[in-house]
Design a protein around this motif. Structure first.
Motif, PDB file in Angstrom:
ATOM      1  N   ASP A 159      10.045  18.155 -17.761  1.00  0.00           N
ATOM      2  CA  ASP A 159      10.342  19.108 -17.091  1.00  0.00           C
ATOM      3  C   ASP A 159       8.707  19.327 -16.560  1.00  0.00           C
ATOM      4  O   ASP A 159       9.239  20.284 -15.900  1.00  0.00           O
ATOM      5  N   LEU A 160       8.111  19.274 -16.868  1.00  0.00           N
ATOM      6  CA  LEU A 160       6.517  20.080 -16.065  1.00  0.00           C
ATOM      7  C   LEU A 160       6.926  18.420 -14.418  1.00  0.00           C
ATOM      8  O   LEU A 160       6.651  19.830 -13.413  1.00  0.00           O
ATOM      9  N   THR A 161       7.233  17.739 -14.446  1.00  0.00           N
ATOM     10  CA  THR A 161       6.968  17.242 -13.194  1.00  0.00           C
ATOM     11  C   THR A 161       8.458  17.014 -12.741  1.00  0.00           C
ATOM     12  O   THR A 161       8.882  15.692 -11.954  1.00  0.00           O
ATOM     13  N   GLU A 162       9.257  17.629 -12.929  1.00  0.00           N
ATOM     14  CA  GLU A 162      10.813  18.033 -12.240  1.00  0.00           C
ATOM     15  C   GLU A 162      10.635  18.465 -11.151  1.00  0.00           C
ATOM     16  O   GLU A 162      11.547  17.384 -10.437  1.00  0.00           O
ATOM     17  N   THR A 195       1.596   9.927 -10.510  1.00  0.00           N
ATOM     18  CA  THR A 195       0.763   9.611 -11.914  1.00  0.00           C
ATOM     19  C   THR A 195       0.335  10.646 -11.294  1.00  0.00           C
ATOM     20  O   THR A 195      -0.188  11.528 -12.485  1.00  0.00           O
ATOM     21  N   GLN A 196      -0.965  10.659  -9.911  1.00  0.00           N
ATOM     22  CA  GLN A 196      -2.490  11.171 -10.073  1.00  0.00           C
ATOM     23  C   GLN A 196      -1.771  13.074  -9.892  1.00  0.00           C
ATOM     24  O   GLN A 196      -1.994  14.302 -11.262  1.00  0.00           O
ATOM     25  N   TYR A 197      -0.213  13.622  -9.382  1.00  0.00           N
ATOM     26  CA  TYR A 197       0.068  14.426  -9.375  1.00  0.00           C
ATOM     27  C   TYR A 197       0.950  15.102 -10.389  1.00  0.00           C
ATOM     28  O   TYR A 197       0.341  15.955 -10.784  1.00  0.00           O
ATOM     29  N   ALA A 198       1.341  14.414 -11.608  1.00  0.00           N
ATOM     30  CA  ALA A 198       2.056  14.410 -13.243  1.00  0.00           C
ATOM     31  C   ALA A 198       0.571  14.663 -13.800  1.00  0.00           C
ATOM     32  O   ALA A 198       0.628  15.712 -14.305  1.00  0.00           O
ATOM     33  N   PRO A 254       1.158  -1.162   0.140  1.00  0.00           N
ATOM     34  CA  PRO A 254      -0.244   0.000   0.082  1.00  0.00           C
ATOM     35  C   PRO A 254       0.759   1.292  -0.222  1.00  0.00           C
ATOM     36  O   PRO A 254       0.825   2.191  -0.922  1.00  0.00           O
ATOM     37  N   LEU A 255       2.261   1.504   0.266  1.00  0.00           N
ATOM     38  CA  LEU A 255       3.086   2.139   0.297  1.00  0.00           C
ATOM     39  C   LEU A 255       3.555   2.863  -0.245  1.00  0.00           C
ATOM     40  O   LEU A 255       3.461   3.926  -0.654  1.00  0.00           O
ATOM     41  N   LEU A 256       4.407   1.483  -1.314  1.00  0.00           N
ATOM     42  CA  LEU A 256       4.250   2.026  -3.162  1.00  0.00           C
ATOM     43  C   LEU A 256       3.133   1.793  -3.616  1.00  0.00           C
ATOM     44  O   LEU A 256       3.868   3.197  -4.565  1.00  0.00           O
ATOM     45  N   LEU A 257       2.055   1.788  -3.595  1.00  0.00           N
ATOM     46  CA  LEU A 257       0.893   2.361  -4.326  1.00  0.00           C
ATOM     47  C   LEU A 257       0.542   3.545  -3.967  1.00  0.00           C
ATOM     48  O   LEU A 257       0.395   4.139  -4.836  1.00  0.00           O
ATOM     49  N   LEU A 258       0.491   3.753  -3.699  1.00  0.00           N
ATOM     50  CA  LEU A 258       0.402   5.004  -2.562  1.00  0.00           C
ATOM     51  C   LEU A 258       0.888   6.123  -3.378  1.00  0.00           C
ATOM     52  O   LEU A 258       0.326   7.624  -3.869  1.00  0.00           O
ATOM     53  N   VAL A 259       2.439   6.158  -3.400  1.00  0.00           N
ATOM     54  CA  VAL A 259       3.370   6.346  -3.654  1.00  0.00           C
ATOM     55  C   VAL A 259       3.546   6.798  -5.327  1.00  0.00           C
ATOM     56  O   VAL A 259       2.860   7.960  -5.453  1.00  0.00           O
ATOM     57  N   TYR A 260       2.829   5.840  -5.635  1.00  0.00           N
ATOM     58  CA  TYR A 260       3.072   5.886  -7.363  1.00  0.00           C
ATOM     59  C   TYR A 260       1.929   5.933  -7.502  1.00  0.00           C
ATOM     60  O   TYR A 260       1.953   7.239  -8.547  1.00  0.00           O
ATOM     61  N   ILE A 261       0.355   6.553  -6.839  1.00  0.00           N
ATOM     62  CA  ILE A 261      -0.905   6.775  -7.373  1.00  0.00           C
ATOM     63  C   ILE A 261      -0.750   8.095  -7.145  1.00  0.00           C
ATOM     64  O   ILE A 261      -0.974   8.843  -8.294  1.00  0.00           O
ATOM     65  N   GLU A 296       0.121  18.439 -15.871  1.00  0.00           N
ATOM     66  CA  GLU A 296       0.344  18.268 -17.153  1.00  0.00           C
ATOM     67  C   GLU A 296      -1.616  18.872 -17.999  1.00  0.00           C
ATOM     68  O   GLU A 296      -1.169  18.997 -18.445  1.00  0.00           O
ATOM     69  N   ASP A 297      -2.222  18.236 -17.201  1.00  0.00           N
ATOM     70  CA  ASP A 297      -3.539  18.618 -17.355  1.00  0.00           C
ATOM     71  C   ASP A 297      -3.870  19.986 -17.390  1.00  0.00           C
ATOM     72  O   ASP A 297      -4.592  20.687 -18.001  1.00  0.00           O
ATOM     73  N   GLN A 298      -3.335  20.726 -16.445  1.00  0.00           N
ATOM     74  CA  GLN A 298      -3.490  22.013 -16.240  1.00  0.00           C
ATOM     75  C   GLN A 298      -2.459  22.740 -17.206  1.00  0.00           C
ATOM     76  O   GLN A 298      -3.055  23.679 -17.798  1.00  0.00           O
ATOM     77  N   ILE A 299      -1.265  22.551 -17.064  1.00  0.00           N
ATOM     78  CA  ILE A 299      -0.696  22.975 -18.181  1.00  0.00           C
ATOM     79  C   ILE A 299      -1.583  22.989 -19.512  1.00  0.00           C
ATOM     80  O   ILE A 299      -1.628  23.850 -20.236  1.00  0.00           O
ATOM     81  N   GLY A 300      -1.463  21.706 -20.443  1.00  0.00           N
ATOM     82  CA  GLY A 300      -3.013  21.105 -21.022  1.00  0.00           C
ATOM     83  C   GLY A 300      -4.024  22.255 -21.000  1.00  0.00           C
ATOM     84  O   GLY A 300      -4.560  22.622 -22.280  1.00  0.00           O
ATOM     85  N   GLU A 301      -4.727  22.482 -20.425  1.00  0.00           N
ATOM     86  CA  GLU A 301      -6.191  23.499 -20.127  1.00  0.00           C
ATOM     87  C   GLU A 301      -5.172  25.087 -20.064  1.00  0.00           C
ATOM     88  O   GLU A 301      -6.280  25.615 -20.855  1.00  0.00           O
ATOM     89  N   TYR A 302      -5.014  25.413 -19.619  1.00  0.00           N
ATOM     90  CA  TYR A 302      -4.132  27.095 -19.735  1.00  0.00           C
ATOM     91  C   TYR A 302      -3.633  27.612 -20.537  1.00  0.00           C
ATOM     92  O   TYR A 302      -3.847  28.550 -21.101  1.00  0.00           O
ATOM     93  N   MET A 303      -2.550  26.280 -21.051  1.00  0.00           N
ATOM     94  CA  MET A 303      -1.666  26.876 -22.291  1.00  0.00           C
ATOM     95  C   MET A 303      -2.672  27.508 -23.759  1.00  0.00           C
ATOM     96  O   MET A 303      -2.210  28.515 -23.914  1.00  0.00           O
ATOM     97  N   PRO A 304      -3.505  26.696 -24.201  1.00  0.00           N
ATOM     98  CA  PRO A 304      -3.535  26.979 -25.238  1.00  0.00           C
ATOM     99  C   PRO A 304      -4.692  28.258 -25.054  1.00  0.00           C
ATOM    100  O   PRO A 304      -4.533  29.504 -25.798  1.00  0.00           O
TER     101      PRO A 304
END
Length: 618
Positions: free
Chosen positions: A294-297, A42-45, A32-39, A49-57
Motif C-alpha cells: 500500500d505504501l508503493t501503490e 526499488t530505491q523509490y519504494a 541497462p534499461l531493465l536494471l534502471l527501472v528495477y533500481i 518506506e524509509d520516510q514513512i518509517g522515519e516520520y510515523m513514529p
C-alpha cells in the motif's frame, strides 16, 4: 594469418557479427534499461518506506501525547464533585433513618452527575458511577447488557479496595460488563478522598467512549487498510481500529525489536511496515501497521507503465538493431568470402553494395581494386613481365588479401568489443588506402599523398598490434612542396611493411621513424627528395647486407625473394630516374636498420607523367 578462428569449445568470437551485435545491443541497452527501472523502483519504494518509517513514529508520539492528555483531562472529572458542598454532604452520610431521605439523596446526586458529566459538553463520557457506603449513584448514556451490572460494579470495587488518589484504567471485560451500544470503552476508576476529614468517601468509575482515539489517529493516517491500535505494556489491546480485537492480546509484541521506532515484519500475512511509540507516563503502546504494497501503490503503477513502455521500446529498437546489424554484416560477410576467393587466385568476383557508408565505399573500392588488378594483370602480361611484376607487387602488397582479411578481422573484433569509433576509423582508413591504390593510372603521386598513405597503413597496423608498434612521421619541407612535388607511387609502404615483418619477430615493441626532406647535391647542383625510414629491429648481418646491396645494383628480376619489396622499389626508381637514385641500406645488428630513398625533385603532375611514359617506353 594473424587472426585465425578456433573451433574448440565455446568461443564468443566464433559467432557471426550479426549475433554479436544483437547480443551487444542486449547487454548495452536492454539490460541497462531493465536494471534502471528495477533500481529506480526499488530505491523509490525503499525511500518511501524509509520516510514513512522515519516520520510515523513522530506522528505516533504526538498522537500518544494527545491521547494521554485527553485521558488526563478525564481523570480530573471526579474532582468536580468537590465543587458542591451538598454533594459532599451526601457522600459523607453513612446511614439513613428513612428511605425517603435516601431516595432524595440519590435523585440529587444522580441529577448532578447527569448535569455535570454526561451532558453534551462531555461527549466522550458514556457514564459515571459512584459507589459510596454501599450506595450506587450513576448517570449513563447507554445501559449494560448484563442485568446484574450494579452487583458486578459493587463486587469489583469492594474486591479492588482502592486507596489513595491515583486513577486506574479498566477494560469492560475486567468488570465483566458490556454496553448495549457496543462502542469501545474504558473505565477510569478513581477513589474519592475527603481531604478535609482524611477519609475515603467512595469510588468513582467513569466510562469513556474510546472512539475519540479515531479522531486523533485519523489525523495522521487516512488509509483505510492501515491498522492502528493502543495496547498496554502487557500487550492487551485497549483500542483497535478493528473493534473486534479490543481486549485481545497482541502475540507479536514480544517479538517487536523496538517500542519506539519502525521495522518490517512478515508475520501473519504479507510484509508490513510497523511503527510503534510507547508513552512514558502510562506505558501505553500506540502501534501503526500498513502493508508495504500500500505504501508503493502509486509507485507500482508507475513501474508497470514504465515496464510496458520499455518493452515497447525494446521491441522497436530490437527490430531496428536486427535490421542494422544485418545490413552491416551482410556485405562484410560477403566481402570476407570474396577476399578468400581472391586469396585463392580468383579475380573474377564482384561485390554489389548500394549503400553510401564506409562499408559501401569499401565494397566499391574492393570492386575497383579487383577490376584494376585484372586490368593490370592482362596489360602487364602483354607488355613487359618486369614492369608487370614491379607494379603488380606494389599494388598487391597494398591490397594483399591477407592484409585485407586480417584488417577485416580486426574490424570484427572492434565491433565485438563495441568500439564503434574504432570501426569507423579503420573502415575509413582502409577505404582511403584502397582509393589511393586505384584512384589513378599514374605511377606517381604527390609527396603528401605518399606520406599520408604510409601513415594510414601504419595506423591500421597499430590498431592490430596496439602498443607493439610506435611510429613517427616527420616532414621537413614546406606544405607547398609536399603538394607540388611528386614521388613514385608505393615506395614507402613496402619498406615499412618489411620493417614490421622482421621487426616484430624479435622485438616486443617496434619503433619506426619516417622523415621526408630536401637535400642539395653538390655534384649535380640540384636538390633531391630524401626519405629516411629507420627502425629499431634486429638489424641485418654484414654479409647479408652486402648481398642485398649487390642485388639492388643489378636492378633485375630475381623472383619473389625475401626482400622483394625493397628490390621492387629500388628497381622502379632506377628505371624511372636513373642509377643516381634508389635505395641505400644502413644497418647495425641488434640496433636497427635505416633505409634511405633518394628521388629527384619533380614538380608538377605533367613532369611526373612524362617520367612514367619514359619508363614504359624503356
Amino acid at each position: 594469418m594473424i587472426f585465425k578462428k578456433r573451433r574448440l569449445g565455446f568461443n564468443f568470437r566464433d559467432y557471426p557479427i550479426a549475433y554479436k551485435l544483437i547480443v551487444t545491443y542486449g547487454l548495452l541497452t536492454v539490460l541497462p534499461l531493465l536494471l534502471l527501472v528495477y533500481i529506480a523502483y526499488t530505491q523509490y519504494a525503499r525511500s518511501v518506506e524509509d520516510q514513512i518509517g522515519e516520520y510515523m513514529p513522530r506522528f505516533l508520539y504526538q498522537a500518544n501525547a494527545d491521547i494521554e492528555k485527553h485521558i488526563d483531562e478525564l481523570t480530573t472529572l471526579p474532582d468536580m464533585l468537590f465543587n458542591s458542598e451538598a454533594i459532599l454532604a451526601i457522600l459523607r452520610r453513612e446511614s439513613y433513618e428513612r428511605t425517603s431521605d435516601f431516595n432524595r439523596d440519590q435523585y440529587t446526586l444522580n441529577s448532578y452527575l447527569a448535569r455535570t458529566y454526561t451532558s453534551g459538553r462531555n461527549a466522550d463520557v458514556l457514564g459515571v458511577f459512584v459507589i459510596s457506603n454501599d450506595r450506587l449513584f450513576y448517570s449513563a448514556k447507554s445501559g449494560f447488557l448484563e442485568q446484574d451490572w450494579s452487583e458486578r460494579l459493587g463486587a469489583y470495587v469492594t474486591k479492588a479496595k482502592t486507596t489513595g488518589s491515583q486513577a486506574r484504567m479498566l477494560l469492560p471485560d475486567e468488570l465483566g460488563l458490556s454496553f448495549e451500544s457496543r462502542v469501545p470503552s474504558l473505565f477510569i476508576l478513581k477513589p474519592i478522598s475527603d481531604n478535609d476529614n482524611r477519609k475515603n468517601l467512595g469510588t468513582m468509575l467513569i466510562a469513556v467512549d474510546l472512539t475519540f482515539i479515531d479522531s486523533i489517529v485519523r489525523n495522521f493516517e487516512r488509509n483505510e487498510r492501515a491498522a492502528l491500535w493502543v495496547m498496554a505494556s502487557s500487550g492487551k489491546v485497549i483500542y483497535h481500529t478493528d473493534h473486534k480485537r479490543i481486549g485481545t492480546i497482541d502475540e507479536d509484541k514480544a517479538r517487536y525489536p523496538t517500542l519506539n521506532g519502525s521495522f518490517r515484519t512478515s508475520s501473519a500475512g504479507p510484509p508490513k511496515l510497523v511503527s510503534v511509540n510507547q508513552s512514558a507516563e502510562r506505558g501505553w503502546i500506540l502501534v501503526h501497521s500498513i502493508p508495504l504494497k500500500d505504501l508503493t501503490e502509486r509507485t507500482d503503477l508507475v513501474r508497470n507503465v514504465a515496464v510496458f513502455v520499455i518493452i515497447g521500446v525494446i521491441i522497436v529498437t530490437s527490430i531496428i538493431a536486427v535490421v542494422i546489424s544485418y545490413n552491416i554484416t551482410r556485405p562484410l560477410k560477403k566481402l570476407s568470402g570474396l577476399m578468400k576467393s581472391v586469396e585463392m587466385g580468383d579475380f573474377q568476383v564482384d561485390l554489389k553494395v548500394q549503400s553510401g557508408d564506409e562499408v559501401g565505399n569499401l565494397a566499391r573500392s574492393f570492386n575497383s581494386m579487383i577490376a584494376t588488378i585484372r586490368d593490370l594483370i592482362q596489360k602487364n602480361y602483354q607488355i613487359e613481365i618486369r614492369q608487370k611484376d614491379a607494379e603488380l607487387y606494389a599494388l598487391q602488397s597494398q591490397i594483399n588479401p591477407h592484409f585485407m582479411y586480417n584488417t577485416l578481422e580486426t574490424i570484427g573484433m572492434a565491433v565485438e568489443e563495441g568500439d564503434n569509433e574504432q570501426v569507423v576509423d579503420m573502415v575509413t582508413l582502409l577505404g582511403r588506402m584502397l582509393r589511393f591504390s586505384v584512384s589513378s593510372q599514374s605511377k606517381s603521386v604527390t609527396v603528401a599523398e605518399e606520406m599520408q598513405h604510409v601513415r594510414d597503413y601504419l595506423t591500421i597496423q597499430k590498431f592490430r598490434f596496439e602498443e607493439r608498434i610506435r611510429f613517427e612521421i616527420v616532414q621537413v619541407m614546406d606544405d607547398e612542396d609536399l603538394h607540388t612535388l611528386y614521388s613514385p607511387k608505393f615506395i614507402l609502404q613496402p619498406i615499412v611493411e618489411n620493417a614490421i615483418k622482421y621487426g616484430l619477430e624479435t622485438r616486443k615493441a617496434l619503433d619506426i621513424h619516417i622523415a621526408a626532406s630536401q637535400e642539395f647535391v653538390a655534384r649535380s647542383g640540384k636538390r633531391d627528395i630524401v626519405f629516411r625510414i629507420r627502425d629499431n629491429g634486429p638489424g641485418i648481418p654484414a654479409e647479408r647486407l652486402d648481398e642485398m646491396e649487390q642485388t639492388l645494383k643489378k636492378v633485375g628480376f630475381e623472383g619473389r625473394s625475401a626482400h622483394f619489396g625493397l628490390i621492387n622499389v629500388n628497381a622502379r626508381i632506377v628505371m624511372m630516374h636513373g642509377p643516381d637514385y634508389g635505395l641505400q641500406l644502413h644497418s647495425i645488428v641488434g640496433k636497427g636498420t635505416e633505409v634511405i630513398i633518394r628521388i629527384p625533385m619533380i614538380r608538377g603532375e605533367g613532369n611526373a607523367n612524362a617520367a612514367d611514359q619514359n619508363v614504359n617506353r624503356g
